[in-house]
Design an enzyme around this catalytic site. Structure first.
Site, PDB file in Angstrom:
ATOM      1  N   ASP A 232       0.871  -1.160   0.000  1.00  0.00           N
ATOM      2  CA  ASP A 232       0.000   0.000   0.000  1.00  0.00           C
ATOM      3  C   ASP A 232       0.924   1.230   0.000  1.00  0.00           C
ATOM      4  OD1 ASP A 232      -2.385   1.558   0.549  1.00  0.00           O
ATOM      5  OD2 ASP A 232      -1.642   1.713   2.602  1.00  0.00           O
TER       6      ASP A 232
ATOM      7  N   ASP B  26      -0.036   5.086   1.025  1.00  0.00           N
ATOM      8  CA  ASP B  26      -0.231   6.009   2.142  1.00  0.00           C
ATOM      9  C   ASP B  26      -0.206   5.249   3.469  1.00  0.00           C
ATOM     10  OD1 ASP B  26      -0.966   8.203   3.735  1.00  0.00           O
ATOM     11  OD2 ASP B  26      -3.092   7.774   3.468  1.00  0.00           O
TER      12      ASP B  26
HETATM   13  P1  B16 Z   1      -6.714   9.490  -4.413  1.00  0.00           P
HETATM   14  P2  B16 Z   1      -3.581   4.160   0.096  1.00  0.00           P
HETATM   15  C1  B16 Z   1      -5.468   6.017  -0.070  1.00  0.00           C
HETATM   16  O1  B16 Z   1      -4.128   5.652  -0.196  1.00  0.00           O
HETATM   17  C2  B16 Z   1      -5.633   6.996   1.070  1.00  0.00           C
HETATM   18  O2  B16 Z   1      -5.328   6.380   2.307  1.00  0.00           O
HETATM   19  C3  B16 Z   1      -7.064   7.466   1.097  1.00  0.00           C
HETATM   20  O3  B16 Z   1      -7.245   8.410   2.126  1.00  0.00           O
HETATM   21  C4  B16 Z   1      -7.424   8.084  -0.272  1.00  0.00           C
HETATM   22  O4  B16 Z   1      -8.778   8.494  -0.290  1.00  0.00           O
HETATM   23  C5  B16 Z   1      -7.182   7.054  -1.353  1.00  0.00           C
HETATM   24  O5  B16 Z   1      -5.827   6.640  -1.314  1.00  0.00           O
HETATM   25  C6  B16 Z   1      -7.495   7.574  -2.739  1.00  0.00           C
HETATM   26  O6  B16 Z   1      -6.572   8.554  -3.110  1.00  0.00           O
HETATM   27  O7  B16 Z   1      -7.766  10.511  -4.134  1.00  0.00           O
HETATM   28  O8  B16 Z   1      -5.326  10.066  -4.544  1.00  0.00           O
HETATM   29  O9  B16 Z   1      -7.077   8.601  -5.581  1.00  0.00           O
HETATM   30  O10 B16 Z   1      -3.501   4.043   1.584  1.00  0.00           O
HETATM   31  O11 B16 Z   1      -4.512   3.149  -0.534  1.00  0.00           O
HETATM   32  O12 B16 Z   1      -2.226   4.210  -0.554  1.00  0.00           O
HETATM   33 MG    MG Z   2      -2.772   3.154   3.423  1.00  0.00          MG
END
Ligand code: B16
Ligand code: MG
Length: 224
Positions: free
Chosen positions: A10, A12
């Site tokens: 993953d 974030d």
């Molecule tokens: P985007 P991950 C996620 O990242 C985030 O934790 C989440 O808060 C966010 O809404 C999601 O990505 C989508 O991100 O708006 O940039 O497409 O933890 O899956 O890496």
């Molecule tokens: Mg994450």
């Protein structure tokens, strides 16, 4: 005994922290539409898609019926425009401690590395963090019909490598993400608190604490 051939990370909360920028960008949008979000509510948005996050926010503010799908798309785009500006200043210094070393150990063992993020901005982040050359595959979140906790994100990476789920290990910081890994039939490494990530097969406090040797020599995951 299964030979592990890929790690699916993953982004974030595992390789870097973009939670602050996501929160800031959602907060700006929330203020515009009269919904005040707070850090404790923000925990619910970890690991879920942009549209799922917006739906959570609208429900939180009692405004889930106030917008058409087209209007929601506009709101999500607005949030994303701010978020993209905020992450543009990220550099390799924002990569979590220990990630480069872990990638090196995986490469030495010929274990493939994929990114399985819910973020449609994952390719940008990979570039800003300077890890393009380490990553063999980035799951395209635009192509994933069912986001986490559905298994699709992790299965897409396994499929791209032509591997069975049991040959892959997923690494996640969010409960929705750990659920996704487990429903994909993979070994799950959680990053965070064991009480929160109770479905994970093993949990480390931070990414730098991952002990590859310890994981690969467990009975259920053995590299031969
Ligand atoms: P985007 P991950 C996620 O990242 C985030 O934790 C989440 O808060 C966010 O809404 C999601 O990505 C989508 O991100 O708006 O940039 O497409 O933890 O899956 O890496
Ligand atoms: Mg994450």
């Amino acid at each position: 005994m299964t030979q592990i051939k890929a790690f699916i990370f993953d982004m974030d909360g595992v390789l870097t922290e973009t939670n602050v920028q996501h929160y800031e960008a959602w907060k700006i949008l929330g203020d515009e539409i009269g919904i005040e979000i707070n850090p404790s509510f923000n925990e619910r948005l970890k690991g879920i898609s942009r549209m799922a996050s917006l739906n959570e926010i609208l429900t939180f503010g009692g405004k889930q019926e106030d917008y058409t799908q087209a209007e929601k798309e506009q709101l999500a785009t607005k949030k994303n425009d701010n978020y993209v500006k905020m992450i543009a200043s990220m550099t390799p210094d924002h990569l979590f401690e220990g990630v480069k070393e872990l990638f090196k150990q995986l490469k030495e063992r010929n274990i493939k590395i994929a990114i399985g993020s819910a973020s449609k901005n994952a390719p940008k982040l990979v570039k800003y963090l300077g890890i393009e050359e380490d990553i063999h595959y980035i799951v395209d979140a635009n192509e994933i019909e069912k986001g986490k906790p559905a298994p699709d994100t992790f299965l897409a990476a396994a499929q791209a490598f032509g591997l069975k789920p049991e040959e892959c290990i997923g690494v996640e910081d969010a409960t929705a993400g750990v659920q996704a890994i487990k429903s994909a039939g993979m070994f799950a490494i959680g990053i965070g608190e064991p009480q929160v990530l109770s479905q994970a097969d093993t949990v480390y406090k931070e990414t730098k604490d991952i002990n590859l040797e310890e994981i690969l020599t467990r009975d259920n995951v053995l590299v031969v």
